[in-house]
Design a protein around this motif. Structure first.
Motif, PDB file in Angstrom:
ATOM      1  N   SER A 145      -8.420   1.464 -49.678  1.00  0.00           N
ATOM      2  CA  SER A 145      -7.040   0.695 -50.056  1.00  0.00           C
ATOM      3  C   SER A 145      -7.045   1.423 -51.629  1.00  0.00           C
ATOM      4  O   SER A 145      -7.872   1.572 -52.258  1.00  0.00           O
ATOM      5  CB  SER A 145      -6.610  -0.294 -49.801  1.00  0.00           C
ATOM      6  OG  SER A 145      -7.144  -0.707 -50.396  1.00  0.00           O
ATOM      7  N   GLY A 161      -3.170   7.370 -53.534  1.00  0.00           N
ATOM      8  CA  GLY A 161      -1.894   7.032 -53.793  1.00  0.00           C
ATOM      9  C   GLY A 161      -1.826   8.768 -54.863  1.00  0.00           C
ATOM     10  O   GLY A 161      -2.486   9.632 -54.880  1.00  0.00           O
ATOM     11  N   LEU A 162      -0.457   9.044 -55.487  1.00  0.00           N
ATOM     12  CA  LEU A 162       0.425  10.044 -56.349  1.00  0.00           C
ATOM     13  C   LEU A 162      -0.066   9.600 -56.988  1.00  0.00           C
ATOM     14  O   LEU A 162       0.477   8.667 -57.642  1.00  0.00           O
ATOM     15  CB  LEU A 162       1.188  10.305 -55.811  1.00  0.00           C
ATOM     16  CG  LEU A 162       2.006  11.659 -56.845  1.00  0.00           C
ATOM     17  CD1 LEU A 162       1.037  13.287 -56.762  1.00  0.00           C
ATOM     18  CD2 LEU A 162       3.779  12.234 -55.973  1.00  0.00           C
ATOM     19  N   LEU A 192      -5.945   5.622 -61.422  1.00  0.00           N
ATOM     20  CA  LEU A 192      -5.931   4.548 -59.978  1.00  0.00           C
ATOM     21  C   LEU A 192      -7.608   4.032 -59.562  1.00  0.00           C
ATOM     22  O   LEU A 192      -8.755   4.410 -60.084  1.00  0.00           O
ATOM     23  CB  LEU A 192      -5.853   5.746 -58.691  1.00  0.00           C
ATOM     24  CG  LEU A 192      -4.483   6.299 -59.098  1.00  0.00           C
ATOM     25  CD1 LEU A 192      -5.100   7.094 -57.622  1.00  0.00           C
ATOM     26  CD2 LEU A 192      -3.750   5.490 -58.151  1.00  0.00           C
ATOM     27  N   THR A 240      -8.635   7.425 -47.783  1.00  0.00           N
ATOM     28  CA  THR A 240      -7.390   7.718 -48.673  1.00  0.00           C
ATOM     29  C   THR A 240      -7.225   8.935 -49.319  1.00  0.00           C
ATOM     30  O   THR A 240      -8.231   9.312 -49.800  1.00  0.00           O
ATOM     31  CB  THR A 240      -7.522   5.915 -48.919  1.00  0.00           C
ATOM     32  OG1 THR A 240      -5.927   6.135 -49.626  1.00  0.00           O
ATOM     33  CG2 THR A 240      -8.278   6.620 -50.268  1.00  0.00           C
ATOM     34  N   GLN A 241      -6.299   8.865 -49.846  1.00  0.00           N
ATOM     35  CA  GLN A 241      -5.350  10.203 -49.699  1.00  0.00           C
ATOM     36  C   GLN A 241      -5.352   9.976 -51.730  1.00  0.00           C
ATOM     37  O   GLN A 241      -5.158   9.238 -52.056  1.00  0.00           O
ATOM     38  CB  GLN A 241      -3.896  11.045 -49.222  1.00  0.00           C
ATOM     39  CG  GLN A 241      -3.824  12.094 -49.867  1.00  0.00           C
ATOM     40  CD  GLN A 241      -4.912  13.548 -50.043  1.00  0.00           C
ATOM     41  OE1 GLN A 241      -5.594  13.822 -48.810  1.00  0.00           O
ATOM     42  NE2 GLN A 241      -4.985  14.205 -51.150  1.00  0.00           N
ATOM     43  N   VAL A 242      -6.018  11.399 -52.064  1.00  0.00           N
ATOM     44  CA  VAL A 242      -6.141  11.277 -53.700  1.00  0.00           C
ATOM     45  C   VAL A 242      -5.113  12.372 -54.471  1.00  0.00           C
ATOM     46  O   VAL A 242      -5.937  13.167 -53.674  1.00  0.00           O
ATOM     47  CB  VAL A 242      -6.911  11.053 -54.935  1.00  0.00           C
ATOM     48  CG1 VAL A 242      -6.871  10.382 -55.710  1.00  0.00           C
ATOM     49  CG2 VAL A 242      -7.383   9.525 -54.091  1.00  0.00           C
TER      50      VAL A 242
END
Length: 120
Positions: A7, A10-11, A18, A114-116
């Motif tokens: 988790s 995000g952007l 982050l 999770t996308q960063v």
């Protein structure tokens, strides 16, 4: 069965921060080494940071001085604090762990990622 769930992705704008978390759950006797990997589009997966059960760490040269890996053994969780993010850090970040589930039974597990995304 052991699950790893990431988790915190995000952007974020370039220069921002982050903090990723990866929590392990299931039939865990102990967790040995843990690590964070990333894969950018069209590129191979690469090791970002690694931490042993004794808290020894190592980092990819590209993130040294910007990223910090840590773990909370009581929570079976590994973290990745990412500062001074750059667009080149954009990737899917996945955690991995070597988990001992029983005597003489240690397996390697992966989270789904999770996308960063870092915008310029």
């Amino acid at each position: 069965q052991v699950q790893l769930v990431e988790s915190g992705g995000g952007l974020v704008q370039a220069g921002g921060s982050l903090r990723l978390s990866c929590a392990a759950s299931g039939s865990i006797f102990s967790i040995n080494a843990m690590g964070w990997y990333r894969q950018a589009p069209g590129k191979q997966r690469e090791l970002v940071a690694h931490i042993t059960s004794g808290d020894s760490t190592n980092y990819a040269d590209s993130v040294k001085g910007r990223f910090t890996i840590s773990r909370d053994n009581a929570k079976n969780t590994v973290y990745l604090q990412m500062n001074s993010l750059k667009p080149v850090d954009t990737a899917v970040y996945s955690c991995a762990a070597d988990v001992t589930v029983a005597v003489d039974e240690t397996y390697h597990y992966w989270g789904r990622g999770t996308q960063v995304t870092v915008s310029s």
